[in-house]
Design a protein around this motif. Structure first.
Motif, PDB file in Angstrom:
ATOM      1  N   LYS A 147     -15.148   6.459 -38.167  1.00 34.83           N
ATOM      2  CA  LYS A 147     -14.324   7.654 -38.096  1.00 34.83           C
ATOM      3  C   LYS A 147     -15.214   8.872 -38.342  1.00 34.83           C
ATOM      4  O   LYS A 147     -15.934   8.931 -39.352  1.00 34.83           O
ATOM      5  CB  LYS A 147     -13.215   7.588 -39.150  1.00 34.83           C
TER       6      LYS A 147
ATOM      7  N   ASN B 235     -10.671  11.585 -33.904  1.00 33.97           N
ATOM      8  CA  ASN B 235      -9.277  11.903 -34.271  1.00 33.97           C
ATOM      9  C   ASN B 235      -8.973  13.397 -34.175  1.00 33.97           C
ATOM     10  O   ASN B 235      -8.387  13.973 -35.088  1.00 33.97           O
ATOM     11  CB  ASN B 235      -8.949  11.407 -35.686  1.00 33.97           C
TER      12      ASN B 235
ATOM     13  N   ARG C 194       1.783  11.436 -37.352  1.00 34.89           N
ATOM     14  CA  ARG C 194       1.276  12.230 -36.217  1.00 34.89           C
ATOM     15  C   ARG C 194       2.382  12.443 -35.184  1.00 34.89           C
ATOM     16  O   ARG C 194       2.412  13.452 -34.488  1.00 34.89           O
ATOM     17  CB  ARG C 194       0.072  11.500 -35.589  1.00 34.89           C
TER      18      ARG C 194
ATOM     19  N   GLU D 197      -4.997  10.400 -29.060  1.00 36.97           N
ATOM     20  CA  GLU D 197      -3.886  11.314 -29.327  1.00 36.97           C
ATOM     21  C   GLU D 197      -3.390  11.995 -28.037  1.00 36.97           C
ATOM     22  O   GLU D 197      -2.263  12.487 -27.982  1.00 36.97           O
ATOM     23  CB  GLU D 197      -4.301  12.358 -30.362  1.00 36.97           C
TER      24      GLU D 197
ATOM     25  N   ILE E 150      -9.296   9.365 -42.484  1.00 34.55           N
ATOM     26  CA  ILE E 150      -9.671   9.822 -41.151  1.00 34.55           C
ATOM     27  C   ILE E 150      -9.615  11.344 -41.187  1.00 34.55           C
ATOM     28  O   ILE E 150      -9.370  11.932 -42.236  1.00 34.55           O
ATOM     29  CB  ILE E 150      -8.755   9.240 -40.044  1.00 34.55           C
TER      30      ILE E 150
ATOM     31  N   ASP F 281     -14.673   7.582 -33.529  1.00 36.38           N
ATOM     32  CA  ASP F 281     -13.352   8.166 -33.279  1.00 36.38           C
ATOM     33  C   ASP F 281     -13.256   9.466 -34.061  1.00 36.38           C
ATOM     34  O   ASP F 281     -13.294   9.462 -35.291  1.00 36.38           O
ATOM     35  CB  ASP F 281     -12.268   7.191 -33.751  1.00 36.38           C
TER      36      ASP F 281
END
Ligand code: MG
Length: 342
Positions: free
Chosen positions: A153, A179, A49, A230, A18, A177
Protein backbone atom coordinates in the motif's frame (compact mmCIF):
# COMPACT_ATOMS: atom_id res chain seq x y z
CA UNK A 1 -36.94 -19.12 0.91
CA UNK A 2 -35.68 -17.92 4.27
CA UNK A 3 -33.00 -15.21 4.55
CA UNK A 4 -31.11 -14.58 7.79
CA UNK A 5 -28.25 -12.17 8.54
CA UNK A 6 -25.98 -11.40 11.46
CA UNK A 7 -23.00 -9.12 12.10
CA UNK A 8 -19.61 -10.77 12.66
CA UNK A 9 -16.46 -9.01 13.89
CA UNK A 10 -13.30 -10.12 12.10
CA UNK A 11 -10.05 -9.49 13.99
CA UNK A 12 -7.02 -8.38 11.98
CA UNK A 13 -3.57 -9.82 12.74
CA UNK A 14 -2.11 -6.30 12.30
CA UNK A 15 -3.67 -2.84 12.20
CA UNK A 16 -4.37 -2.40 8.49
CA UNK A 17 -3.42 1.05 7.20
CA UNK A 18 -4.07 2.33 3.69
CA UNK A 19 -4.04 5.88 2.30
CA UNK A 20 -7.48 6.72 3.78
CA UNK A 21 -7.97 4.60 6.92
CA UNK A 22 -6.53 2.37 9.66
CA UNK A 23 -8.20 -0.27 11.83
CA UNK A 24 -7.83 -3.57 13.71
CA UNK A 25 -11.37 -4.91 13.51
CA UNK A 26 -13.78 -5.24 10.58
CA UNK A 27 -17.52 -5.76 10.91
CA UNK A 28 -18.97 -7.95 8.17
CA UNK A 29 -22.42 -9.45 7.67
CA UNK A 30 -22.94 -13.18 7.31
CA UNK A 31 -26.04 -14.38 5.52
CA UNK A 32 -27.88 -17.69 5.40
CA UNK A 33 -30.31 -18.53 2.59
CA UNK A 34 -32.39 -21.60 3.34
CA UNK A 35 -34.75 -23.63 1.16
CA UNK A 36 -35.66 -27.35 1.09
CA UNK A 37 -33.46 -27.94 4.15
CA UNK A 38 -30.33 -26.68 2.33
CA UNK A 39 -28.48 -23.61 3.63
CA UNK A 40 -26.30 -21.41 1.42
CA UNK A 41 -23.82 -19.08 3.11
CA UNK A 42 -23.03 -15.55 1.96
CA UNK A 43 -21.06 -12.58 3.23
CA UNK A 44 -21.13 -8.79 2.88
CA UNK A 45 -17.94 -6.85 3.66
CA UNK A 46 -19.27 -3.27 3.56
CA UNK A 47 -16.97 -0.40 2.62
CA UNK A 48 -17.27 3.14 3.99
CA UNK A 49 -15.78 4.29 0.67
CA UNK A 50 -19.19 3.42 -0.79
CA UNK A 51 -21.25 4.67 2.17
CA UNK A 52 -22.02 1.23 3.60
CA UNK A 53 -21.65 -0.24 7.09
CA UNK A 54 -22.59 -3.60 8.58
CA UNK A 55 -25.61 -1.85 10.10
CA UNK A 56 -26.89 -0.38 6.80
CA UNK A 57 -26.42 -3.76 5.11
CA UNK A 58 -28.27 -5.63 7.90
CA UNK A 59 -31.02 -3.08 7.92
CA UNK A 60 -31.55 -3.49 4.14
CA UNK A 61 -31.47 -7.29 4.35
CA UNK A 62 -33.86 -7.34 7.31
CA UNK A 63 -36.37 -5.28 5.33
CA UNK A 64 -36.45 -7.78 2.43
CA UNK A 65 -39.11 -10.48 2.26
CA UNK A 66 -38.17 -13.56 0.20
CA UNK A 67 -40.48 -16.06 1.91
CA UNK A 68 -42.92 -15.99 -0.99
CA UNK A 69 -40.28 -17.09 -3.54
CA UNK A 70 -41.21 -20.74 -4.05
CA UNK A 71 -38.82 -21.45 -6.93
CA UNK A 72 -35.29 -21.18 -5.52
CA UNK A 73 -33.74 -21.19 -9.02
CA UNK A 74 -35.16 -17.72 -9.75
CA UNK A 75 -31.95 -15.86 -8.91
CA UNK A 76 -32.91 -12.69 -10.76
CA UNK A 77 -36.20 -12.47 -8.85
CA UNK A 78 -34.40 -13.00 -5.55
CA UNK A 79 -31.56 -10.53 -6.25
CA UNK A 80 -33.99 -7.97 -7.68
CA UNK A 81 -35.44 -7.65 -4.18
CA UNK A 82 -32.06 -6.64 -2.69
CA UNK A 83 -32.21 -3.19 -4.16
CA UNK A 84 -31.09 0.13 -2.70
CA UNK A 85 -29.94 1.95 -5.84
CA UNK A 86 -26.15 2.03 -5.95
CA UNK A 87 -26.01 1.77 -2.13
CA UNK A 88 -25.38 -1.36 -0.10
CA UNK A 89 -24.24 -3.44 -3.07
CA UNK A 90 -22.33 -5.68 -0.65
CA UNK A 91 -25.75 -6.73 0.68
CA UNK A 92 -26.70 -7.94 -2.78
CA UNK A 93 -23.27 -9.62 -3.06
CA UNK A 94 -24.00 -11.52 0.16
CA UNK A 95 -27.31 -12.87 -1.15
CA UNK A 96 -25.84 -13.63 -4.60
CA UNK A 97 -23.00 -15.57 -2.92
CA UNK A 98 -25.45 -17.43 -0.66
CA UNK A 99 -27.64 -18.30 -3.67
CA UNK A 100 -24.65 -19.75 -5.56
CA UNK A 101 -23.67 -21.75 -2.47
CA UNK A 102 -27.26 -23.02 -2.21
CA UNK A 103 -27.32 -23.94 -5.93
CA UNK A 104 -24.03 -25.85 -5.65
CA UNK A 105 -25.21 -27.74 -2.58
CA UNK A 106 -28.58 -28.48 -4.23
CA UNK A 107 -26.86 -29.96 -7.31
CA UNK A 108 -23.98 -31.50 -5.35
CA UNK A 109 -21.41 -29.62 -7.44
CA UNK A 110 -18.76 -26.93 -6.84
CA UNK A 111 -19.62 -23.60 -8.52
CA UNK A 112 -16.49 -23.72 -10.71
CA UNK A 113 -17.69 -27.08 -12.06
CA UNK A 114 -21.20 -25.76 -12.75
CA UNK A 115 -19.55 -22.98 -14.77
CA UNK A 116 -17.42 -25.44 -16.76
CA UNK A 117 -14.09 -24.15 -15.39
CA UNK A 118 -11.02 -26.26 -14.73
CA UNK A 119 -9.82 -26.26 -11.12
CA UNK A 120 -6.21 -26.98 -12.01
CA UNK A 121 -6.00 -23.54 -13.61
CA UNK A 122 -5.26 -21.46 -10.54
CA UNK A 123 -3.09 -18.41 -10.13
CA UNK A 124 -0.92 -17.02 -7.38
CA UNK A 125 -2.48 -14.45 -5.07
CA UNK A 126 -0.62 -11.45 -3.70
CA UNK A 127 -0.13 -10.81 0.02
CA UNK A 128 -0.92 -7.25 1.11
CA UNK A 129 1.43 -5.18 3.26
CA UNK A 130 -0.24 -2.07 4.70
CA UNK A 131 1.44 1.26 5.41
CA UNK A 132 3.55 1.12 8.59
CA UNK A 133 6.87 2.00 10.21
CA UNK A 134 10.02 0.53 8.56
CA UNK A 135 10.48 -1.99 11.43
CA UNK A 136 6.91 -3.31 11.19
CA UNK A 137 7.06 -3.45 7.39
CA UNK A 138 10.29 -5.50 7.61
CA UNK A 139 8.53 -7.86 10.05
CA UNK A 140 5.57 -8.20 7.68
CA UNK A 141 7.89 -9.01 4.75
CA UNK A 142 9.44 -11.79 6.88
CA UNK A 143 5.97 -12.94 7.95
CA UNK A 144 4.93 -13.19 4.28
CA UNK A 145 7.13 -16.31 4.25
CA UNK A 146 6.32 -18.39 1.17
CA UNK A 147 3.80 -15.90 -0.26
CA UNK A 148 5.22 -15.39 -3.78
CA UNK A 149 3.86 -11.89 -4.61
CA UNK A 150 3.71 -8.80 -2.37
CA UNK A 151 1.18 -5.99 -2.75
CA UNK A 152 2.31 -2.83 -0.98
CA UNK A 153 0.00 0.00 0.00
CA UNK A 154 1.44 3.39 -1.05
CA UNK A 155 0.01 6.89 -1.57
CA UNK A 156 1.35 8.50 1.64
CA UNK A 157 4.54 10.50 2.36
CA UNK A 158 7.61 8.23 2.52
CA UNK A 159 5.90 5.49 0.49
CA UNK A 160 8.58 5.08 -2.18
CA UNK A 161 11.28 4.78 0.50
CA UNK A 162 9.17 1.99 2.00
CA UNK A 163 9.08 0.12 -1.32
CA UNK A 164 12.86 0.65 -1.66
CA UNK A 165 13.32 -0.91 1.76
CA UNK A 166 11.12 -3.89 0.85
CA UNK A 167 13.00 -4.31 -2.43
CA UNK A 168 16.19 -4.45 -0.34
CA UNK A 169 14.74 -7.34 1.68
CA UNK A 170 13.26 -9.50 -1.09
CA UNK A 171 13.34 -10.07 -4.84
CA UNK A 172 9.68 -11.25 -4.96
CA UNK A 173 7.37 -9.50 -7.47
CA UNK A 174 5.93 -6.31 -5.95
CA UNK A 175 2.62 -4.68 -6.92
CA UNK A 176 1.55 -1.37 -5.40
CA UNK A 177 -1.83 0.17 -4.58
CA UNK A 178 -2.02 3.95 -4.07
CA UNK A 179 -5.74 3.93 -3.12
CA UNK A 180 -6.17 7.41 -4.72
CA UNK A 181 -3.38 8.68 -2.44
CA UNK A 182 -1.26 10.65 -4.95
CA UNK A 183 -3.07 13.94 -5.46
CA UNK A 184 -1.56 15.28 -8.72
CA UNK A 185 -0.47 13.62 -11.94
CA UNK A 186 3.06 15.02 -11.46
CA UNK A 187 3.34 13.45 -8.00
CA UNK A 188 2.05 10.14 -9.36
CA UNK A 189 4.41 10.37 -12.36
CA UNK A 190 7.49 10.99 -10.20
CA UNK A 191 6.52 8.16 -7.85
CA UNK A 192 5.84 5.65 -10.63
CA UNK A 193 9.17 6.40 -12.37
CA UNK A 194 10.96 5.42 -9.17
CA UNK A 195 8.73 2.34 -8.75
CA UNK A 196 9.51 1.24 -12.32
CA UNK A 197 13.23 1.31 -11.43
CA UNK A 198 12.43 -0.95 -8.47
CA UNK A 199 10.79 -3.48 -10.80
CA UNK A 200 7.22 -2.94 -9.57
CA UNK A 201 4.80 -5.00 -11.70
CA UNK A 202 1.80 -2.63 -11.77
CA UNK A 203 0.14 0.29 -9.96
CA UNK A 204 -3.42 0.20 -8.69
CA UNK A 205 -5.52 3.40 -8.59
CA UNK A 206 -2.72 6.02 -8.69
CA UNK A 207 -5.00 9.10 -8.59
CA UNK A 208 -8.40 10.02 -7.13
CA UNK A 209 -11.30 8.57 -9.09
CA UNK A 210 -12.42 12.03 -10.26
CA UNK A 211 -9.04 12.63 -11.99
CA UNK A 212 -9.67 10.39 -14.98
CA UNK A 213 -8.10 12.73 -17.57
CA UNK A 214 -4.92 12.97 -15.47
CA UNK A 215 -4.87 9.18 -15.18
CA UNK A 216 -5.12 8.86 -18.98
CA UNK A 217 -2.15 11.29 -19.29
CA UNK A 218 -0.23 9.23 -16.73
CA UNK A 219 -0.94 6.04 -18.65
CA UNK A 220 0.69 7.59 -21.73
CA UNK A 221 3.83 8.55 -19.79
CA UNK A 222 4.72 5.46 -17.73
CA UNK A 223 5.72 1.93 -18.74
CA UNK A 224 3.94 -0.22 -16.16
CA UNK A 225 0.21 -1.05 -16.23
CA UNK A 226 -2.32 1.04 -14.32
CA UNK A 227 -5.19 -0.92 -12.78
CA UNK A 228 -8.50 0.77 -11.84
CA UNK A 229 -10.02 -0.01 -8.46
CA UNK A 230 -11.92 2.95 -6.96
CA UNK A 231 -12.65 4.07 -10.57
CA UNK A 232 -14.64 0.94 -11.42
CA UNK A 233 -17.33 -0.47 -9.25
CA UNK A 234 -19.75 -2.34 -11.49
CA UNK A 235 -20.49 -3.13 -15.11
CA UNK A 236 -21.64 0.28 -16.28
CA UNK A 237 -18.41 1.97 -15.09
CA UNK A 238 -16.07 -0.02 -17.34
CA UNK A 239 -16.69 1.56 -20.74
CA UNK A 240 -16.11 5.12 -19.52
CA UNK A 241 -12.74 4.46 -17.83
CA UNK A 242 -11.25 1.94 -20.27
CA UNK A 243 -9.14 4.59 -22.07
CA UNK A 244 -7.33 5.63 -18.88
CA UNK A 245 -6.33 2.21 -17.53
CA UNK A 246 -4.74 -1.09 -18.60
CA UNK A 247 -6.92 -3.22 -16.38
CA UNK A 248 -9.63 -3.31 -13.70
CA UNK A 249 -9.84 -4.70 -10.19
CA UNK A 250 -13.14 -6.54 -9.74
CA UNK A 251 -14.39 -7.15 -6.21
CA UNK A 252 -17.61 -8.99 -5.44
CA UNK A 253 -18.43 -6.52 -2.67
CA UNK A 254 -18.19 -3.48 -4.97
CA UNK A 255 -19.95 -5.16 -7.89
CA UNK A 256 -22.82 -6.81 -6.02
CA UNK A 257 -21.86 -10.46 -6.45
CA UNK A 258 -20.72 -13.23 -8.77
CA UNK A 259 -23.29 -12.66 -11.51
CA UNK A 260 -22.27 -9.01 -11.98
CA UNK A 261 -18.57 -9.98 -11.75
CA UNK A 262 -18.95 -12.42 -14.65
CA UNK A 263 -20.66 -9.75 -16.75
CA UNK A 264 -17.75 -7.40 -15.91
CA UNK A 265 -15.11 -9.98 -16.86
CA UNK A 266 -16.54 -10.46 -20.35
CA UNK A 267 -17.00 -6.72 -20.89
CA UNK A 268 -13.44 -5.95 -19.78
CA UNK A 269 -12.07 -8.64 -22.12
CA UNK A 270 -14.02 -7.13 -25.03
CA UNK A 271 -12.35 -3.77 -24.28
CA UNK A 272 -8.85 -5.31 -24.11
CA UNK A 273 -8.46 -4.80 -20.37
CA UNK A 274 -6.57 -7.05 -17.98
CA UNK A 275 -8.51 -8.36 -14.99
CA UNK A 276 -7.54 -8.46 -11.37
CA UNK A 277 -9.72 -10.12 -8.75
CA UNK A 278 -9.62 -8.31 -5.42
CA UNK A 279 -11.31 -8.48 -2.05
CA UNK A 280 -12.01 -6.59 1.15
CA UNK A 281 -11.13 -7.94 4.59
CA UNK A 282 -13.44 -10.98 4.42
CA UNK A 283 -13.83 -14.41 5.94
CA UNK A 284 -13.45 -17.61 3.89
CA UNK A 285 -17.05 -17.26 2.64
CA UNK A 286 -16.31 -14.17 0.53
CA UNK A 287 -12.86 -15.36 -0.52
CA UNK A 288 -14.13 -18.83 -1.53
CA UNK A 289 -16.82 -17.14 -3.63
CA UNK A 290 -14.32 -14.91 -5.47
CA UNK A 291 -11.94 -17.85 -5.94
CA UNK A 292 -14.53 -19.56 -8.19
CA UNK A 293 -13.66 -16.89 -10.81
CA UNK A 294 -9.88 -17.44 -10.69
CA UNK A 295 -9.62 -19.40 -13.97
CA UNK A 296 -11.06 -16.32 -15.78
CA UNK A 297 -8.67 -13.59 -14.53
CA UNK A 298 -5.04 -12.44 -14.86
CA UNK A 299 -4.17 -11.34 -11.33
CA UNK A 300 -5.51 -12.32 -7.92
CA UNK A 301 -5.40 -10.40 -4.67
CA UNK A 302 -7.47 -12.67 -2.46
CA UNK A 303 -5.72 -12.45 0.89
CA UNK A 304 -8.62 -11.03 2.97
CA UNK A 305 -9.03 -14.22 5.00
CA UNK A 306 -5.33 -14.74 5.73
CA UNK A 307 -5.10 -11.28 7.31
CA UNK A 308 -7.62 -12.21 10.04
CA UNK A 309 -7.20 -14.39 13.14
CA UNK A 310 -10.79 -15.55 13.83
CA UNK A 311 -12.12 -16.86 10.51
CA UNK A 312 -15.42 -18.61 11.37
CA UNK A 313 -15.30 -20.63 8.11
CA UNK A 314 -12.92 -23.05 6.45
CA UNK A 315 -12.62 -22.64 2.68
CA UNK A 316 -10.30 -21.45 -0.07
CA UNK A 317 -7.10 -19.90 1.29
CA UNK A 318 -3.95 -18.60 -0.33
CA UNK A 319 -1.62 -21.22 1.15
CA UNK A 320 1.89 -20.25 0.07
CA UNK A 321 0.19 -17.78 -2.24
CA UNK A 322 -1.61 -20.37 -4.39
CA UNK A 323 -5.36 -20.68 -4.11
CA UNK A 324 -6.65 -24.19 -4.68
CA UNK A 325 -10.30 -24.55 -5.63
CA UNK A 326 -11.94 -27.14 -3.39
CA UNK A 327 -13.94 -30.12 -4.63
CA UNK A 328 -16.85 -29.48 -2.30
CA UNK A 329 -20.43 -28.58 -3.28
CA UNK A 330 -21.19 -24.86 -3.57
CA UNK A 331 -18.48 -22.44 -2.51
CA UNK A 332 -16.64 -25.07 -0.48
CA UNK A 333 -16.73 -22.88 2.65
CA UNK A 334 -17.97 -24.68 5.77
CA UNK A 335 -18.43 -23.41 9.35
CA UNK A 336 -15.40 -24.29 11.46
CA UNK A 337 -17.64 -25.61 14.23
CA UNK A 338 -18.60 -28.45 11.87
CA UNK A 339 -15.13 -29.85 12.53
CA UNK A 340 -14.26 -29.97 8.80
CA UNK A 341 -10.71 -29.01 7.84
CA UNK A 342 -9.19 -28.79 4.39
MG1 MG B 1 -7.17 -1.27 -4.35
Amino acid sequence: MILRCNIVELKLAHAFTIARSSDTLRRVVHVELEHDGITGYGEAAPSLRYGETADTVCSLLSSVNVRDIDDPFLAETLLGRISDGSRNLSARAAVDIAWHDWLGKRTGLPIWKLWGLRPQISIASSFTIGIDTPDVVAAKVREAGDQPILKVKVGVPGDIELVEEIRGLTDKPIRVDANEGWKTREEAYRSILRLQDLGVEFVEQPLPADKLEDTAWLRGHVDIPLIADENVRYLKDIHGIAYAFDGINIKLMKAGGLREAIRMIHTARALGLRIMLGCMIESSIGISAAAQLLPLVDYADLDGNILITNDPFDGCRAEEGQIRLLDRPGLGAVPRNDGVRS
